[in-house]
Each structure stands twice: as structure tokens, then as C-alpha cells.
Design a protein around this motif. Sequence first.
Motif, PDB file in Angstrom:
ATOM      1  N   LEU A 183       0.827  -1.210   0.000  1.00 13.74           N
ATOM      2  CA  LEU A 183       0.000   0.000   0.000  1.00 13.74           C
ATOM      3  C   LEU A 183       0.858   1.255   0.000  1.00 13.74           C
ATOM      4  O   LEU A 183       1.744   1.427   0.841  1.00 13.74           O
ATOM      5  CB  LEU A 183      -0.891   0.013   1.256  1.00 13.74           C
ATOM      6  CG  LEU A 183      -1.707   1.283   1.499  1.00 13.74           C
ATOM      7  CD1 LEU A 183      -2.751   1.468   0.398  1.00 13.74           C
ATOM      8  CD2 LEU A 183      -2.380   1.225   2.872  1.00 13.74           C
ATOM      9  N   VAL A 185       0.048   5.322   0.171  1.00 10.61           N
ATOM     10  CA  VAL A 185      -1.024   6.298   0.409  1.00 10.61           C
ATOM     11  C   VAL A 185      -0.618   7.646  -0.170  1.00 10.61           C
ATOM     12  O   VAL A 185       0.462   8.166   0.119  1.00 10.61           O
ATOM     13  CB  VAL A 185      -1.317   6.439   1.915  1.00 10.61           C
ATOM     14  CG1 VAL A 185      -2.381   7.512   2.151  1.00 10.61           C
ATOM     15  CG2 VAL A 185      -1.775   5.102   2.507  1.00 10.61           C
ATOM     16  N   ASN A 216      -1.502  -1.610  -4.323  1.00 15.15           N
ATOM     17  CA  ASN A 216      -2.636  -0.734  -4.041  1.00 15.15           C
ATOM     18  C   ASN A 216      -2.179   0.698  -3.810  1.00 15.15           C
ATOM     19  O   ASN A 216      -1.220   0.941  -3.069  1.00 15.15           O
ATOM     20  CB  ASN A 216      -3.373  -1.225  -2.793  1.00 15.15           C
ATOM     21  CG  ASN A 216      -3.781  -2.680  -2.888  1.00 15.15           C
ATOM     22  OD1 ASN A 216      -4.838  -3.007  -3.404  1.00 15.15           O
ATOM     23  ND2 ASN A 216      -2.918  -3.575  -2.392  1.00 15.15           N
ATOM     24  N   TYR A 218      -3.828   4.382  -2.581  1.00 21.54           N
ATOM     25  CA  TYR A 218      -5.023   4.855  -1.891  1.00 21.54           C
ATOM     26  C   TYR A 218      -4.870   6.335  -1.574  1.00 21.54           C
ATOM     27  O   TYR A 218      -3.821   6.768  -1.090  1.00 21.54           O
ATOM     28  CB  TYR A 218      -5.205   4.051  -0.593  1.00 21.54           C
ATOM     29  CG  TYR A 218      -6.561   4.160   0.051  1.00 21.54           C
ATOM     30  CD1 TYR A 218      -7.601   3.321  -0.321  1.00 21.54           C
ATOM     31  CD2 TYR A 218      -6.799   5.098   1.056  1.00 21.54           C
ATOM     32  CE1 TYR A 218      -8.856   3.397   0.290  1.00 21.54           C
ATOM     33  CE2 TYR A 218      -8.037   5.189   1.672  1.00 21.54           C
ATOM     34  CZ  TYR A 218      -9.072   4.342   1.282  1.00 21.54           C
ATOM     35  OH  TYR A 218     -10.296   4.426   1.877  1.00 21.54           O
ATOM     36  N   ASP A 220      -5.996   9.691   0.564  1.00 20.82           N
ATOM     37  CA  ASP A 220      -6.665  10.083   1.801  1.00 20.82           C
ATOM     38  C   ASP A 220      -6.034  11.375   2.312  1.00 20.82           C
ATOM     39  O   ASP A 220      -5.052  11.865   1.764  1.00 20.82           O
ATOM     40  CB  ASP A 220      -6.555   8.978   2.850  1.00 20.82           C
ATOM     41  CG  ASP A 220      -7.817   8.901   3.727  1.00 20.82           C
ATOM     42  OD1 ASP A 220      -8.315   9.971   4.122  1.00 20.82           O
ATOM     43  OD2 ASP A 220      -8.272   7.771   4.003  1.00 20.82           O
ATOM     44  N   GLY A 226      -5.207   6.926   5.701  1.00 23.57           N
ATOM     45  CA  GLY A 226      -5.234   6.097   4.501  1.00 23.57           C
ATOM     46  C   GLY A 226      -4.949   4.639   4.809  1.00 23.57           C
ATOM     47  O   GLY A 226      -5.613   3.735   4.285  1.00 23.57           O
ATOM     48  N   ASN A 229      -8.016   3.259   6.763  1.00 24.80           N
ATOM     49  CA  ASN A 229      -9.216   3.132   5.936  1.00 24.80           C
ATOM     50  C   ASN A 229      -9.067   2.032   4.886  1.00 24.80           C
ATOM     51  O   ASN A 229     -10.014   1.274   4.637  1.00 24.80           O
ATOM     52  CB  ASN A 229      -9.538   4.470   5.266  1.00 24.80           C
ATOM     53  CG  ASN A 229     -10.055   5.495   6.252  1.00 24.80           C
ATOM     54  OD1 ASN A 229     -10.625   5.140   7.288  1.00 24.80           O
ATOM     55  ND2 ASN A 229      -9.856   6.766   5.958  1.00 24.80           N
ATOM     56  N   PHE A 230      -7.893   1.940   4.282  1.00 26.29           N
ATOM     57  CA  PHE A 230      -7.677   0.856   3.318  1.00 26.29           C
ATOM     58  C   PHE A 230      -7.747  -0.501   4.018  1.00 26.29           C
ATOM     59  O   PHE A 230      -8.377  -1.440   3.508  1.00 26.29           O
ATOM     60  CB  PHE A 230      -6.322   1.006   2.627  1.00 26.29           C
ATOM     61  CG  PHE A 230      -5.982  -0.168   1.741  1.00 26.29           C
ATOM     62  CD1 PHE A 230      -6.542  -0.292   0.475  1.00 26.29           C
ATOM     63  CD2 PHE A 230      -5.121  -1.175   2.191  1.00 26.29           C
ATOM     64  CE1 PHE A 230      -6.258  -1.386  -0.331  1.00 26.29           C
ATOM     65  CE2 PHE A 230      -4.825  -2.267   1.395  1.00 26.29           C
ATOM     66  CZ  PHE A 230      -5.396  -2.382   0.127  1.00 26.29           C
ATOM     67  N   SER A 231      -7.103  -0.609   5.176  1.00 22.08           N
ATOM     68  CA  SER A 231      -7.110  -1.876   5.915  1.00 22.08           C
ATOM     69  C   SER A 231      -8.526  -2.284   6.294  1.00 22.08           C
ATOM     70  O   SER A 231      -8.886  -3.470   6.249  1.00 22.08           O
ATOM     71  CB  SER A 231      -6.240  -1.757   7.163  1.00 22.08           C
ATOM     72  OG  SER A 231      -4.897  -1.464   6.809  1.00 22.08           O
ATOM     73  N   SER A 233     -11.182  -1.455   4.583  1.00 18.27           N
ATOM     74  CA  SER A 233     -11.913  -1.783   3.348  1.00 18.27           C
ATOM     75  C   SER A 233     -11.684  -3.220   2.901  1.00 18.27           C
ATOM     76  O   SER A 233     -12.554  -3.817   2.275  1.00 18.27           O
ATOM     77  CB  SER A 233     -11.511  -0.814   2.221  1.00 18.27           C
ATOM     78  OG  SER A 233     -10.202  -1.086   1.757  1.00 18.27           O
TER      79      SER A 233
END
Length: 274
Positions: A183, A185, A216, A218, A220, A226, A229-231, A233
Motif C-alpha cells: 500500500l 497512500v 494498491n 489509496y 486520503d 489512509g 481506511n484501506f485496511s 476496506s
Amino acid sequence: MKNILVPTDFSDQAENALKVAGQLARKYNCEIYLLHILEIPLQEIDALSSYSNLPEAVYFMKLAHKQFEELKTNDYLTGLTIHETVQFHEIFKGVFHICKKHDIDLVIMGSNGVSGLKEMLIGSNTEKVVRTSETPVLVVKNEHKTFKVNDFVFASDFKDESKATYKKAIDLANMLQAKMHLLMVNTPNKFMTSARSEDRMKKFVEAFNFSNYTINIYNDISIEKGIMNFSQSIKADLIGMSTHGRQGISHFFNGSISEDLVNHAKRPVITFKI
């Protein structure tokens, strides 16, 4: 992984960490080292005497060993090899010494997080260990009757300095048989196009023989939000990231995303020192 360290103050949060350590130790044939820190005021110490001559120190050491014995009677530790230590260092110094002495592979700590003025002024013991530990630190917030990691988020800026920590994350993912979700962000203050971000991430992973991952990007308002929130999702089981271990004035002004996550994320967080 052979040796796990669990610092404990015998609180419910510390026991949550110990329960996770017990599960991992049983599954991967590890030994557990329990560490309790006694903070005796320095002004009470005579430089020519030892801690063992202090009535308070003797009393609290005996109390700690009694609590250790009670802990070891729990079913989740039955049959495991448990070592216990009581030290008088500050928590992060005690963790450092035990990790070096016993070749610790993973530190597991409990935390309920702190916020506001308390967080700014004194932080938490878990925060201090995360900031300074050379050994990976797994922070557990809640009780996990079954600690199983299927989806593991590894957040990074994917610069070369993070490659060593990514290798440690890969080793952990392989051991846990977890899928990695890489990830990056993007925030308004540090914006990078998706194409450029993806290109950086792909070049970063080329050097590693590991394929069980997703890439990914993301957007935010902050890196911390970020990651959380990604985790959320993807319903991740674990969040991992690197920490620079900033200290002093640099830490105060720059803050630390890893420490913020330790305080605020509801999911387990593991940090790897760069």
C-alpha cells in the motif's frame, strides 16, 4: 522464528499479547521470554549498593515472580517453554538488552492506546519500544482467541531504504501463509500520480522472489488515515510498516506514522526498524 519476547505489566492488555505469543509459540515451536520492568526511583539508589539491598526492590521482585507463576498456569501456555526476567531498566532499554541477549525474533506487546495531551507529553511504553526496537514489534489491542493472518497490509513509500524491512515482512507473510497487500497512500501534501506510484512499487518488488501480493494506491487526507481506511476496506488482519525510530526534537516535529498507528489502529500493527 524461535524466540518471542513479551514485556508485561500483568494488565489485561499485556495478557492479550501473551495469548497471541502463546498461539505463535505453539504453532512454530518457539520459546517465550517474559519481561517485567520495575521502575525504582533513582534517588532511592545508593551508588555503592545493589538493587537487591533495597526492601522495595526485593518485595516487588518477589511479587513479580509470583505473578509470573500464576500466569504460567493458564491453559494457553501449557507445555510451552517460558523464561521470566525482572529488570530495573526503562522499558525500551530492558527490551533492547533482552533482545540482544536471547536473540529475540519478535516482540509482542499489548496496548490500549493513548490520545490527546497524555500522548503528546508522555506517550506510552509501547510507543517507546516501537520507536527504539531493532527487533520487529507486534502490537496487539484486543484479545484474539485465534490469531490468524490471511490478509497483511504492508504500507510504505517504497524507497530503497525500506527494502530490508520489506524482506522481513515477506518472511513473516510466508511464515503466516498470508497474502500481502502493498500500500502506498497519496495525500494532498505529498501527491504522486497513480501511474508514477505504481511504477515505483513495481520496480521496488522486482528484487524479491515473492509473488503473493497485490499493489494498491489509496488517496486520503493523511497517511495514517489512509492506512487505516484501506485496511478496513479489505478487512485486513494485520498492518505492517517501517519505522525510522526518530527521537528527540526530530520526533516531536515530524511525528511518527507507526506510533500513531500503534495508538489509533484497532487492528494489530507490526513495525520493522529501518
